[in-house]
Design a protein around this motif. Structure first.
Motif, PDB file in Angstrom:
ATOM      1  N   THR A   7       0.828  -1.204   0.000  1.00 22.71           N
ATOM      2  CA  THR A   7       0.000   0.000   0.000  1.00 22.71           C
ATOM      3  C   THR A   7       0.860   1.251   0.000  1.00 22.71           C
ATOM      4  OG1 THR A   7      -1.773  -1.199   1.131  1.00 22.71           O
ATOM      5  CG2 THR A   7      -1.861   1.207   1.222  1.00 22.71           C
ATOM      6  N   VAL A   8       1.898   1.264   0.813  1.00 24.81           N
ATOM      7  CA  VAL A   8       2.809   2.414   0.839  1.00 24.81           C
ATOM      8  C   VAL A   8       3.462   2.599  -0.527  1.00 24.81           C
ATOM      9  CG1 VAL A   8       4.950   3.326   1.842  1.00 24.81           C
ATOM     10  CG2 VAL A   8       3.180   2.347   3.327  1.00 24.81           C
ATOM     11  N   LEU A   9       3.915   1.516  -1.141  1.00 26.06           N
ATOM     12  CA  LEU A   9       4.535   1.611  -2.471  1.00 26.06           C
ATOM     13  C   LEU A   9       3.547   2.123  -3.513  1.00 26.06           C
ATOM     14  CD1 LEU A   9       6.780  -1.572  -2.799  1.00 26.06           C
ATOM     15  CD2 LEU A   9       7.503   0.812  -2.865  1.00 26.06           C
ATOM     16  N   VAL A  10       2.328   1.606  -3.490  1.00 26.31           N
ATOM     17  CA  VAL A  10       1.300   2.058  -4.432  1.00 26.31           C
ATOM     18  C   VAL A  10       1.059   3.549  -4.266  1.00 26.31           C
ATOM     19  CG1 VAL A  10      -1.178   1.915  -4.950  1.00 26.31           C
ATOM     20  CG2 VAL A  10       0.170  -0.177  -4.718  1.00 26.31           C
ATOM     21  N   LEU A  11       0.913   3.991  -3.030  1.00 21.83           N
ATOM     22  CA  LEU A  11       0.637   5.407  -2.786  1.00 21.83           C
ATOM     23  C   LEU A  11       1.819   6.285  -3.171  1.00 21.83           C
ATOM     24  CD1 LEU A  11      -1.313   5.098   0.563  1.00 21.83           C
ATOM     25  CD2 LEU A  11      -2.248   5.798  -1.658  1.00 21.83           C
ATOM     26  N   LYS A  12       3.028   5.844  -2.870  1.00 18.92           N
ATOM     27  CA  LYS A  12       4.207   6.632  -3.250  1.00 18.92           C
ATOM     28  C   LYS A  12       4.330   6.747  -4.762  1.00 18.92           C
ATOM     29  CE  LYS A  12       7.030   6.189   0.862  1.00 18.92           C
ATOM     30  NZ  LYS A  12       8.297   5.717   1.439  1.00 18.92           N
ATOM     31  N   GLY A  13       3.873   5.736  -5.487  1.00 21.77           N
ATOM     32  CA  GLY A  13       3.932   5.754  -6.939  1.00 21.77           C
ATOM     33  C   GLY A  13       2.785   6.483  -7.611  1.00 21.77           C
TER      34      GLY A  13
END
Length: 174
Positions: A7-13
């Protein structure tokens, strides 16, 4: 990789809606893994998907049983969800009854933060779009009062502004 890390990776991207994206990341930073789950009363991440039939120019909406509103398919993450995209696809498949849905490439289409009745205060929804197969036949789930296909231009007549924005963003991505 955990659902939290994904989720953190998705949001950062995710490059659109930078202020709202940062609010989601701040929420996760403050609440950690608990910020994903329904018991987090400060709010929690949810995953949804707008089911689209681009060939016919239609979207499938559900008349939500509790909220009595026409909405996209979606809901809470579950402990066995491995990615946010998988959670959105699971919810869309469960609530639409349509097997063979595929998520539109490119990750989330939009973010939408909205208040909900207590004890939790808000949903931090990560919204995807799911493409329906050509032979799609929907089936009403226990969470819906009704399912109905609407033309793109009909959505504003039945749904709130957040759903209209999701349809517009999805059409721009198609």
């Amino acid at each position: 990789m955990s659902l939290y890390d994904d989720t953190v990776l998705v949001l950062k991207g995710y490059e659109d809606q930078p202020d709202l994206r940062q609010a989601y990341l701040d929420h996760l930073s403050e609440h950690g893994d608990e910020g994903l789950w329904k018991p987090c009363t400060a709010g929690h991440i949810t995953a949804s998907a707008l089911v689209v039939d681009p060939e016919r120019g239609h979207v499938l909406l559900t008349l939500h049983k509790k909220l009595q509103m026409w909405l996209q398919m979606g809901g809470h993450c579950e402990r066995d969800d491995t990615t946010l995209a998988a959670a959105a696809l699971r919810e869309a498949t469960e609530e639409s009854g349509i097997p063979g849905l595929t998520l539109l490439a490119g990750g989330p289409v939009r973010l939408d933060r909205h208040p909900i009745p207590g004890p939790c205060t808000q949903h931090l929804d990560v919204q995807y779009a799911a493409l329906a197969p050509a032979d799609a036949t929907e089936a009403i789930s226990d969470e819906s009062l009704d399912l109905r296909w609407f033309g793109y231009d009909e959505v504003a007549d039945v749904a709130d502004a957040s759903v209209v924005r999701l349809v517009e963003a999805t059409r721009a991505r198609l």
